[in-house]
Motif scaffolding. Structure first.
Motif, PDB file in Angstrom:
ATOM      1  N   MET A   1       0.849  -1.192   0.000  1.00 58.85           N
ATOM      2  CA  MET A   1       0.000   0.000   0.000  1.00 58.85           C
ATOM      3  C   MET A   1       0.887   1.245   0.000  1.00 58.85           C
ATOM      4  O   MET A   1       1.779   1.376   0.819  1.00 58.85           O
ATOM      5  N   ALA A   2       0.648   2.123  -0.943  1.00 62.99           N
ATOM      6  CA  ALA A   2       1.476   3.320  -1.057  1.00 62.99           C
ATOM      7  C   ALA A   2       0.640   4.570  -0.791  1.00 62.99           C
ATOM      8  O   ALA A   2      -0.562   4.586  -1.021  1.00 62.99           O
ATOM      9  N   MET A   3       1.303   5.601  -0.297  1.00 63.33           N
ATOM     10  CA  MET A   3       0.655   6.890  -0.038  1.00 63.33           C
ATOM     11  C   MET A   3       0.971   7.812  -1.205  1.00 63.33           C
ATOM     12  O   MET A   3       2.115   7.870  -1.657  1.00 63.33           O
ATOM     13  N   TYR A   4      -0.037   8.510  -1.678  1.00 60.72           N
ATOM     14  CA  TYR A   4       0.142   9.442  -2.796  1.00 60.72           C
ATOM     15  C   TYR A   4      -0.245  10.843  -2.359  1.00 60.72           C
ATOM     16  O   TYR A   4      -1.180  11.017  -1.580  1.00 60.72           O
ATOM     17  N   THR A   5       0.470  11.828  -2.887  1.00 61.26           N
ATOM     18  CA  THR A   5       0.151  13.227  -2.593  1.00 61.26           C
ATOM     19  C   THR A   5       0.170  14.014  -3.898  1.00 61.26           C
ATOM     20  O   THR A   5       1.091  13.887  -4.700  1.00 61.26           O
ATOM     21  N   ILE A   6      -0.867  14.791  -4.092  1.00 63.53           N
ATOM     22  CA  ILE A   6      -0.937  15.723  -5.220  1.00 63.53           C
ATOM     23  C   ILE A   6      -0.939  17.100  -4.576  1.00 63.53           C
ATOM     24  O   ILE A   6      -1.700  17.347  -3.646  1.00 63.53           O
ATOM     25  N   GLU A   7      -0.082  17.995  -5.062  1.00 64.03           N
ATOM     26  CA  GLU A   7      -0.109  19.357  -4.531  1.00 64.03           C
ATOM     27  C   GLU A   7      -0.082  20.338  -5.685  1.00 64.03           C
ATOM     28  O   GLU A   7       0.764  20.258  -6.559  1.00 64.03           O
ATOM     29  N   ILE A   8      -1.048  21.228  -5.668  1.00 67.26           N
ATOM     30  CA  ILE A   8      -1.167  22.236  -6.723  1.00 67.26           C
ATOM     31  C   ILE A   8      -1.216  23.599  -6.051  1.00 67.26           C
ATOM     32  O   ILE A   8      -2.026  23.836  -5.161  1.00 67.26           O
ATOM     33  N   ASP A   9      -0.317  24.461  -6.464  1.00 69.76           N
ATOM     34  CA  ASP A   9      -0.240  25.793  -5.896  1.00 69.76           C
ATOM     35  C   ASP A   9      -0.438  26.792  -7.032  1.00 69.76           C
ATOM     36  O   ASP A   9       0.357  26.794  -7.978  1.00 69.76           O
ATOM     37  N   GLU A  10      -1.485  27.579  -6.984  1.00 70.12           N
ATOM     38  CA  GLU A  10      -1.781  28.509  -8.075  1.00 70.12           C
ATOM     39  C   GLU A  10      -2.154  29.879  -7.520  1.00 70.12           C
ATOM     40  O   GLU A  10      -2.732  29.973  -6.439  1.00 70.12           O
ATOM     41  N   THR A  11      -1.850  30.896  -8.290  1.00 69.63           N
ATOM     42  CA  THR A  11      -2.267  32.248  -7.925  1.00 69.63           C
ATOM     43  C   THR A  11      -3.140  32.792  -9.050  1.00 69.63           C
ATOM     44  O   THR A  11      -2.818  32.627 -10.230  1.00 69.63           O
ATOM     45  N   PHE A  12      -4.260  33.399  -8.670  1.00 72.58           N
ATOM     46  CA  PHE A  12      -5.211  33.935  -9.643  1.00 72.58           C
ATOM     47  C   PHE A  12      -5.377  35.428  -9.428  1.00 72.58           C
ATOM     48  O   PHE A  12      -5.335  35.902  -8.305  1.00 72.58           O
ATOM     49  N   ASP A  13      -5.637  36.118 -10.511  1.00 71.31           N
ATOM     50  CA  ASP A  13      -5.889  37.551 -10.455  1.00 71.31           C
ATOM     51  C   ASP A  13      -7.386  37.782 -10.213  1.00 71.31           C
ATOM     52  O   ASP A  13      -8.024  38.523 -10.957  1.00 71.31           O
ATOM     53  N   VAL A  14      -7.919  37.112  -9.237  1.00 67.83           N
ATOM     54  CA  VAL A  14      -9.355  37.153  -8.933  1.00 67.83           C
ATOM     55  C   VAL A  14      -9.486  37.242  -7.409  1.00 67.83           C
ATOM     56  O   VAL A  14      -8.722  36.590  -6.695  1.00 67.83           O
ATOM     57  N   PRO A  15     -10.439  38.041  -6.887  1.00 65.43           N
ATOM     58  CA  PRO A  15     -10.585  38.167  -5.436  1.00 65.43           C
ATOM     59  C   PRO A  15     -10.858  36.819  -4.756  1.00 65.43           C
ATOM     60  O   PRO A  15     -11.531  35.959  -5.308  1.00 65.43           O
ATOM     61  N   ARG A  16     -10.340  36.706  -3.544  1.00 64.96           N
ATOM     62  CA  ARG A  16     -10.408  35.452  -2.801  1.00 64.96           C
ATOM     63  C   ARG A  16     -11.840  34.956  -2.582  1.00 64.96           C
ATOM     64  O   ARG A  16     -12.115  33.767  -2.705  1.00 64.96           O
ATOM     65  N   ASP A  17     -12.771  35.856  -2.249  1.00 62.98           N
ATOM     66  CA  ASP A  17     -14.142  35.396  -1.990  1.00 62.98           C
ATOM     67  C   ASP A  17     -14.759  34.749  -3.226  1.00 62.98           C
ATOM     68  O   ASP A  17     -15.535  33.809  -3.126  1.00 62.98           O
ATOM     69  N   ARG A  18     -14.382  35.241  -4.430  1.00 57.55           N
ATOM     70  CA  ARG A  18     -14.954  34.684  -5.669  1.00 57.55           C
ATOM     71  C   ARG A  18     -14.339  33.333  -6.005  1.00 57.55           C
ATOM     72  O   ARG A  18     -15.018  32.424  -6.473  1.00 57.55           O
ATOM     73  N   VAL A  19     -13.037  33.187  -5.758  1.00 56.19           N
ATOM     74  CA  VAL A  19     -12.382  31.900  -6.018  1.00 56.19           C
ATOM     75  C   VAL A  19     -12.927  30.861  -5.035  1.00 56.19           C
ATOM     76  O   VAL A  19     -13.282  29.741  -5.417  1.00 56.19           O
ATOM     77  N   PHE A  20     -13.044  31.244  -3.768  1.00 57.17           N
ATOM     78  CA  PHE A  20     -13.576  30.338  -2.750  1.00 57.17           C
ATOM     79  C   PHE A  20     -14.996  29.896  -3.112  1.00 57.17           C
ATOM     80  O   PHE A  20     -15.324  28.708  -3.048  1.00 57.17           O
ATOM     81  N   ALA A  21     -15.828  30.855  -3.506  1.00 57.12           N
ATOM     82  CA  ALA A  21     -17.230  30.552  -3.832  1.00 57.12           C
ATOM     83  C   ALA A  21     -17.324  29.527  -4.963  1.00 57.12           C
ATOM     84  O   ALA A  21     -18.196  28.651  -4.951  1.00 57.12           O
TER      85      ALA A  21
END
Length: 142
Positions: free
Chosen positions: A1-21
């Motif tokens: 059994m193996a453990m897998y991790t996916i990590e994605i780090d992105e920055t958007f030119d969009v306000p945080r409340d809209r990205v969260f929504a």
């Protein structure tokens, strides 16, 4: 059994409340990823997509259910698979923070273990590809 991790780090030119929504709304999240997603249980929180809400992803026998286990408006969404699945100990965590002038930094991490040896590699690659493709649509959809 193996453990897998996916990590994605992105920055958007969009306000945080809209990205969260966009990520918080199960239906819109599905459109973003190009997958059929339907909220099948509402949260008891103010936001029906909050803690305890359940979404069904996929169709028929190929579907799975994810339950939201962490929810902080504009900051954090955590979820885990709560139905039968080819993977276990799955955890999805999406963090949102302010970046630059009115932008948003998003850190999306998924961890899981495979049950059937070597299937994790395939699941991980498909999942990461789907998410990265969907994330390109964030500025248009948010």
């Amino acid at each position: 059994m193996a453990m897998y991790t996916i990590e994605i780090d992105e920055t958007f030119d969009v306000p945080r409340d809209r990205v969260f929504a966009l990520f918080a709304d199960h239906g819109r999240f599905g459109k973003l990823l190009g997958a059929p997603v339907k909220r099948i249980q509402d949260s008891d929180q103010a936001d029906p997509n909050g803690i305890g809400s359940v979404r069904k992803i996929g169709i028929g026998p190929l579907s799975l259910e994810e339950t939201v286990i962490g929810f902080e408006p504009d900051s954090l969404i955590e979820y885990t698979i709560t139905s039968m699945s080819p993977i276990r100990n799955h955890m999805g965590r999406i963090r949102f923070e302010d970046a630059g002038e009115g932008g948003t930094r998003m850190n999306y991490t998924i961890t899981f273990e495979d049950i059937v040896p070597y299937t994790g590699k395939v699941v991980s690659a498909a999942l990461e590809q789907g998410i990265r493709k969907g994330i390109k649509r964030v500025p248009k959809m948010a």
